[in-house]
Motif scaffolding. Sequence first.
Motif, PDB file in Angstrom:
ATOM      1  N   SER A 167      46.640 -89.063  24.090  1.00 38.21           N
ATOM      2  CA  SER A 167      46.556 -89.215  25.483  1.00 38.21           C
ATOM      3  C   SER A 167      47.987 -89.230  25.946  1.00 38.21           C
ATOM      4  CB  SER A 167      45.774 -90.312  26.167  1.00 38.21           C
ATOM      5  OG  SER A 167      45.964 -90.397  27.472  1.00 38.21           O
ATOM      6  N   ARG A 168      48.750 -90.096  25.461  1.00 46.01           N
ATOM      7  CA  ARG A 168      50.557 -90.101  25.791  1.00 46.01           C
ATOM      8  C   ARG A 168      50.871 -88.921  25.451  1.00 46.01           C
ATOM      9  NH1 ARG A 168      50.118 -95.365  23.389  1.00 46.01           N
ATOM     10  NH2 ARG A 168      51.040 -94.362  21.408  1.00 46.01           N
ATOM     11  N   GLY A 182      49.981 -86.358  27.748  1.00 47.58           N
ATOM     12  CA  GLY A 182      50.943 -86.478  29.205  1.00 47.58           C
ATOM     13  C   GLY A 182      52.317 -86.187  29.147  1.00 47.58           C
ATOM     14  N   GLU A 209      52.147 -85.448  33.218  1.00 46.21           N
ATOM     15  CA  GLU A 209      51.511 -86.477  33.928  1.00 46.21           C
ATOM     16  C   GLU A 209      51.266 -87.847  33.080  1.00 46.21           C
ATOM     17  OE1 GLU A 209      47.424 -84.733  34.504  1.00 46.21           O
ATOM     18  OE2 GLU A 209      48.553 -82.896  35.235  1.00 46.21           O
ATOM     19  N   GLU A 210      51.241 -88.803  34.060  1.00 48.36           N
ATOM     20  CA  GLU A 210      51.070 -89.909  33.284  1.00 48.36           C
ATOM     21  C   GLU A 210      49.853 -90.100  32.325  1.00 48.36           C
ATOM     22  OE1 GLU A 210      51.128 -94.654  34.641  1.00 48.36           O
ATOM     23  OE2 GLU A 210      52.316 -93.126  35.812  1.00 48.36           O
ATOM     24  N   ALA A 211      49.653 -90.951  31.316  1.00 51.86           N
ATOM     25  CA  ALA A 211      48.639 -90.800  30.514  1.00 51.86           C
ATOM     26  C   ALA A 211      47.700 -92.033  31.307  1.00 51.86           C
ATOM     27  CB  ALA A 211      48.871 -91.167  29.132  1.00 51.86           C
ATOM     28  N   GLU A 212      46.527 -91.752  31.167  1.00 48.52           N
ATOM     29  CA  GLU A 212      45.417 -92.594  31.583  1.00 48.52           C
ATOM     30  C   GLU A 212      45.088 -93.645  30.665  1.00 48.52           C
ATOM     31  OE1 GLU A 212      41.880 -91.142  33.410  1.00 48.52           O
ATOM     32  OE2 GLU A 212      42.703 -89.210  33.877  1.00 48.52           O
ATOM     33  N   PRO A 213      44.822 -95.013  31.141  1.00 44.54           N
ATOM     34  CA  PRO A 213      44.649 -95.876  30.379  1.00 44.54           C
ATOM     35  C   PRO A 213      43.278 -95.738  29.467  1.00 44.54           C
ATOM     36  CG  PRO A 213      44.264 -96.652  32.620  1.00 44.54           C
ATOM     37  CD  PRO A 213      44.917 -95.413  32.635  1.00 44.54           C
ATOM     38  N   VAL A 214      43.376 -96.205  28.210  1.00 43.88           N
ATOM     39  CA  VAL A 214      42.322 -96.122  27.186  1.00 43.88           C
ATOM     40  C   VAL A 214      41.628 -97.253  27.184  1.00 43.88           C
ATOM     41  CG1 VAL A 214      41.436 -95.243  25.003  1.00 43.88           C
ATOM     42  CG2 VAL A 214      43.732 -93.995  26.179  1.00 43.88           C
ATOM     43  N   ASP A 215      40.186 -97.225  27.376  1.00 40.01           N
ATOM     44  CA  ASP A 215      39.313 -98.504  27.062  1.00 40.01           C
ATOM     45  C   ASP A 215      39.647 -99.016  25.575  1.00 40.01           C
ATOM     46  OD1 ASP A 215      37.455-100.374  26.756  1.00 40.01           O
ATOM     47  OD2 ASP A 215      35.926 -99.112  27.200  1.00 40.01           O
ATOM     48  N   GLU A 264      44.662 -93.125  22.120  1.00 42.27           N
ATOM     49  CA  GLU A 264      45.658 -93.606  23.168  1.00 42.27           C
ATOM     50  C   GLU A 264      47.006 -92.718  22.626  1.00 42.27           C
ATOM     51  OE1 GLU A 264      46.668 -97.848  22.820  1.00 42.27           O
ATOM     52  OE2 GLU A 264      46.119 -97.777  24.727  1.00 42.27           O
TER      53      GLU A 264
END
Length: 151
Positions: free
Chosen positions: A73-74, A77, A82-88, A70
């Motif tokens: 990813s942030r 981004g 770009e906006e970070a994709e959600p992480v499972d 997470e």
Amino acid sequence: MRRSVLAAALPFALLAAPVAAQEIAPPDQADGLTELSQTLSDPVKQQQIANTLAVLSEVILDLPLAPIVEPLSRAAGDITGEEAEPVDPNMTLRRMRPEASDLPAEITDKVPRAMSSMAAMSDGLAALLPALRTMAEQLKTALPSDRGNDY
């Protein structure tokens, strides 16, 4: 999978590193290589270490990755805009790569063989020590003594 097994063998390489990092050992310190070789070639020790690493790999395969992924990813981004994709939140290595479930069995199978190989290399190093000492003495007499430490 081969890289995973090699990565699992890294701790054993680190066990041997202090021996490799020593200056050429006096004759009585060559016993350290013999002791290392005996430890690495002991089937009971090999199985204990392989089993320990297999259990650790099981734990690592099931660790949640979201706390690691997470923030990365942030940060990515932030850099790309770009906006970070959600992480499972339930993502694990085992869920990402189901074939990674074979790792513990591979470790149990291959670590003892790797340790035996390292024991043989340790024996080889012990056998080389006298020749290395002789070579070091020859270099001392062959090199000019006025060189100092300018190398």
